[in-house]
Write a protein that holds these residues in place. Structure first.
Motif, PDB file in Angstrom:
ATOM      1  N   GLN A  34     -12.310  -7.522   4.537  1.00  0.00           N
ATOM      2  CA  GLN A  34     -11.557  -6.667   5.438  1.00  0.00           C
ATOM      3  C   GLN A  34     -10.163  -6.397   4.886  1.00  0.00           C
ATOM      4  N   ALA A  35      -9.534  -7.431   4.316  1.00  0.00           N
ATOM      5  CA  ALA A  35      -8.197  -7.267   3.754  1.00  0.00           C
ATOM      6  C   ALA A  35      -8.223  -6.298   2.577  1.00  0.00           C
ATOM      7  N   ALA A  36      -9.268  -6.369   1.770  1.00  0.00           N
ATOM      8  CA  ALA A  36      -9.372  -5.475   0.619  1.00  0.00           C
ATOM      9  C   ALA A  36      -9.526  -4.032   1.065  1.00  0.00           C
ATOM     10  N   LEU A  37     -10.378  -3.809   2.074  1.00  0.00           N
ATOM     11  CA  LEU A  37     -10.588  -2.447   2.557  1.00  0.00           C
ATOM     12  C   LEU A  37      -9.347  -1.913   3.255  1.00  0.00           C
ATOM     13  N   LEU A  38      -8.691  -2.770   4.043  1.00  0.00           N
ATOM     14  CA  LEU A  38      -7.470  -2.346   4.722  1.00  0.00           C
ATOM     15  C   LEU A  38      -6.386  -2.025   3.710  1.00  0.00           C
ATOM     16  N   GLY A  39      -6.281  -2.842   2.668  1.00  0.00           N
ATOM     17  CA  GLY A  39      -5.301  -2.570   1.623  1.00  0.00           C
ATOM     18  C   GLY A  39      -5.575  -1.256   0.923  1.00  0.00           C
ATOM     19  N   ALA A  40      -6.845  -0.984   0.621  1.00  0.00           N
ATOM     20  CA  ALA A  40      -7.206   0.270  -0.037  1.00  0.00           C
ATOM     21  C   ALA A  40      -6.916   1.463   0.875  1.00  0.00           C
ATOM     22  N   SER A  41      -7.164   1.289   2.165  1.00  0.00           N
ATOM     23  CA  SER A  41      -6.895   2.363   3.121  1.00  0.00           C
ATOM     24  C   SER A  41      -5.406   2.660   3.192  1.00  0.00           C
ATOM     25  N   LEU A  42      -4.595   1.618   3.211  1.00  0.00           N
ATOM     26  CA  LEU A  42      -3.147   1.813   3.248  1.00  0.00           C
ATOM     27  C   LEU A  42      -2.641   2.480   1.978  1.00  0.00           C
ATOM     28  N   ARG A  43      -3.196   2.071   0.818  1.00  0.00           N
ATOM     29  CA  ARG A  43      -2.790   2.717  -0.440  1.00  0.00           C
ATOM     30  C   ARG A  43      -3.135   4.200  -0.413  1.00  0.00           C
ATOM     31  N   TYR A  44      -4.304   4.522   0.141  1.00  0.00           N
ATOM     32  CA  TYR A  44      -4.705   5.927   0.228  1.00  0.00           C
ATOM     33  C   TYR A  44      -3.736   6.714   1.107  1.00  0.00           C
ATOM     34  N   LEU A  45      -3.360   6.142   2.243  1.00  0.00           N
ATOM     35  CA  LEU A  45      -2.442   6.834   3.137  1.00  0.00           C
ATOM     36  C   LEU A  45      -1.041   6.942   2.532  1.00  0.00           C
ATOM     37  N   ILE A  46      -0.665   5.957   1.720  1.00  0.00           N
ATOM     38  CA  ILE A  46       0.602   6.051   0.979  1.00  0.00           C
ATOM     39  C   ILE A  46       0.538   7.198  -0.013  1.00  0.00           C
ATOM     40  N   GLN A  47      -0.576   7.307  -0.739  1.00  0.00           N
ATOM     41  CA  GLN A  47      -0.745   8.375  -1.726  1.00  0.00           C
ATOM     42  C   GLN A  47      -0.729   9.753  -1.065  1.00  0.00           C
ATOM     43  N   ARG A  48      -1.188   9.809   0.164  1.00  0.00           N
ATOM     44  CA  ARG A  48      -1.203  11.084   0.892  1.00  0.00           C
ATOM     45  C   ARG A  48       0.109  11.343   1.630  1.00  0.00           C
ATOM     46  N   GLY A  49       1.067  10.428   1.522  1.00  0.00           N
ATOM     47  CA  GLY A  49       2.387  10.656   2.088  1.00  0.00           C
ATOM     48  C   GLY A  49       2.516  10.377   3.562  1.00  0.00           C
ATOM     49  N   LEU A  50       1.533   9.695   4.150  1.00  0.00           N
ATOM     50  CA  LEU A  50       1.596   9.399   5.573  1.00  0.00           C
ATOM     51  C   LEU A  50       2.173   8.027   5.873  1.00  0.00           C
ATOM     52  N   VAL A  51       2.098   7.117   4.905  1.00  0.00           N
ATOM     53  CA  VAL A  51       2.557   5.734   5.083  1.00  0.00           C
ATOM     54  C   VAL A  51       3.478   5.374   3.935  1.00  0.00           C
ATOM     55  N   GLU A  52       4.422   4.485   4.204  1.00  0.00           N
ATOM     56  CA  GLU A  52       5.296   3.961   3.166  1.00  0.00           C
ATOM     57  C   GLU A  52       5.493   2.466   3.408  1.00  0.00           C
ATOM     58  N   GLU A  53       5.851   1.764   2.333  1.00  0.00           N
ATOM     59  CA  GLU A  53       6.201   0.345   2.458  1.00  0.00           C
ATOM     60  C   GLU A  53       7.697   0.239   2.676  1.00  0.00           C
ATOM     61  N   SER A  54       8.070  -0.466   3.709  1.00  0.00           N
ATOM     62  CA  SER A  54       9.471  -0.686   4.009  1.00  0.00           C
ATOM     63  C   SER A  54       9.688  -2.191   4.109  1.00  0.00           C
ATOM     64  N   GLY A  55      10.194  -2.781   3.043  1.00  0.00           N
ATOM     65  CA  GLY A  55      10.286  -4.229   2.976  1.00  0.00           C
ATOM     66  C   GLY A  55       8.882  -4.804   2.915  1.00  0.00           C
ATOM     67  N   ASP A  56       8.563  -5.670   3.871  1.00  0.00           N
ATOM     68  CA  ASP A  56       7.246  -6.291   3.907  1.00  0.00           C
ATOM     69  C   ASP A  56       6.275  -5.524   4.805  1.00  0.00           C
ATOM     70  N   ALA A  57       6.787  -4.462   5.460  1.00  0.00           N
ATOM     71  CA  ALA A  57       5.972  -3.771   6.464  1.00  0.00           C
ATOM     72  C   ALA A  57       5.485  -2.422   5.958  1.00  0.00           C
ATOM     73  N   PHE A  58       4.321  -2.023   6.488  1.00  0.00           N
ATOM     74  CA  PHE A  58       3.805  -0.677   6.272  1.00  0.00           C
ATOM     75  C   PHE A  58       4.157   0.147   7.513  1.00  0.00           C
ATOM     76  N   THR A  59       4.766   1.305   7.306  1.00  0.00           N
ATOM     77  CA  THR A  59       5.169   2.152   8.431  1.00  0.00           C
ATOM     78  C   THR A  59       4.787   3.599   8.139  1.00  0.00           C
ATOM     79  N   LEU A  60       4.730   4.374   9.191  1.00  0.00           N
ATOM     80  CA  LEU A  60       4.460   5.797   9.040  1.00  0.00           C
ATOM     81  C   LEU A  60       5.697   6.518   8.515  1.00  0.00           C
ATOM     82  N   THR A  61       5.489   7.470   7.639  1.00  0.00           N
ATOM     83  CA  THR A  61       6.568   8.362   7.219  1.00  0.00           C
ATOM     84  C   THR A  61       6.815   9.376   8.335  1.00  0.00           C
ATOM     85  N   ASP A  62       7.853  10.181   8.167  1.00  0.00           N
ATOM     86  CA  ASP A  62       8.098  11.244   9.151  1.00  0.00           C
ATOM     87  C   ASP A  62       6.895  12.177   9.223  1.00  0.00           C
TER      88      ASP A  62
END
Length: 310
Positions: A34-62
């Motif tokens: 589950q952690a691997a799939l969730l991590g891959a999903s977050l990386r995909y959303l980062i690549q698409r510009g919807l999510v960013e890493e802010s410190g230790d947290a994943f957050t939505l971009t504007d």
């Protein structure tokens, strides 16, 4: 991208993204797969510009926050109709039929509609209701009953919700308990198309049908008028009917989202839609006087407040 965002909402993870509660630590705390799939999903959303890493947290971009304003539409389409849309090849070839072989998911249709309605429909609907008096409300096709609960809380009314989906009824009963309104709001599983089984109509001063009547219309305009006439005959004098529907896009109207999708999935279900004039005429033929027609913020969305004709 739509499927991933809808899946995050359906899994209860999108709220964590919205408030910054999804961190590297919380991802690692999950099982390895589950952690691997969730991590891959977050990386995909980062690549698409919807999510960013802010410190230790994943957050939505504007941009991500802008997109997630419409998460209800994504859940409605992907969660509710994802499986039948995935099997369009079987429908087009004639090997399978919608509803018989691959139905929609009633829970996610209801939850998605409730989410999109909260922002784009409910505020307008409540304004319409402020001008009338009622003590009892009946929500036909209530879904998770959030609108019914809002109405009963705001106007001090008692209410009954009816929905055919067992999953939606479970969610609705939970919502009633959480709202502390079990003393005056109840939800029952039933077919809103079968008025014979809905005894509450005889004492109801307000009937709500959100995105239900086009399903009756699927049987033909005569069936819709007969349904409305039957309803009017069972309601007390002065009872009101509040409906929410979506108009089909006009010829040459290339709207960028939702209205064409709404029209398309209902064509898949062999259902047609009416414009505001068509709904008003059907209501009049069914024994109701239209009091107000209002366009809401849903693309193509309309609200109609009618009263049982005297």
């Amino acid at each position: 991208m739509s499927s991933v965002l809808a899946a995050f909402e359906m899994a209860g993870l999108l709220t964590d993204l919205e408030n910054g509660a999804l961190t590297r630590a919380t991802v690692k705390d999950r099982g390895s797969d589950q952690a691997a799939l969730l991590g891959a999903s977050l990386r995909y959303l980062i690549q698409r510009g919807l999510v960013e890493e802010s410190g230790d947290a994943f957050t939505l971009t504007d941009y991500g926050r802008d997109v997630c304003q419409d998460k209800g539409y994504l859940v409605w389409l992907v969660g509710g109709y994802g499986e039948p849309l995935r099997r369009m090849d079987a429908f087009l070839s004639g090997d399978k039929r919608y509803g018989v072989d691959y139905p929609r998911d009633g829970r996610w249709v209801a939850d998605g509609a409730a989410m999109l309605g909260r922002k784009d429909v409910v505020p307008h609907a409540l304004r319409l209701l402020e001008g009338i008096e009622f003590d009892t409300a009946l929500d036909l096709g209530c879904g998770n009953a959030r609108f019914l609960l809002t109405v009963c809380s705001r106007f001090g009314a008692g209410g009954t919700g009816v929905d055919i989906s067992p999953e939606a009824v479970v969610e609705a009963e939970k919502a009633v308990r959480e709202a502390g309104l079990t003393d005056r709001v109840r939800v029952v599983r039933g077919d809103a198309g079968d008025l014979n089984s809905i005894a509450a109509l005889a004492d109801t001063q307000l009937v709500v049908t959100f995105f239900l009547l086009h399903e009756i219309l699927a049987q033909g305009r005569d069936a819709l008028v007969a349904y409305l006439s039957d309803m009017a005959g069972r309601l007390p004098d002065g009872a009101r009917l509040l409906i929410a529907e979506v108009q089909p896009p006009a010829e040459g109207d290339h709207r960028p989202w939702f209205t064409p999708e709404f029209t398309f999935v209902h064509a898949l279900m062999r259902q047609t839609l009416l414009d505001s004039k068509g709904w008003s005429e059907a209501l009049a033929d069914g024994g109701f006087t239209v009091r107000e027609v209002l366009e809401d913020d849903m693309p193509g969305g309309i609200l109609i407040l009618a009263e049982k004709a005297r």
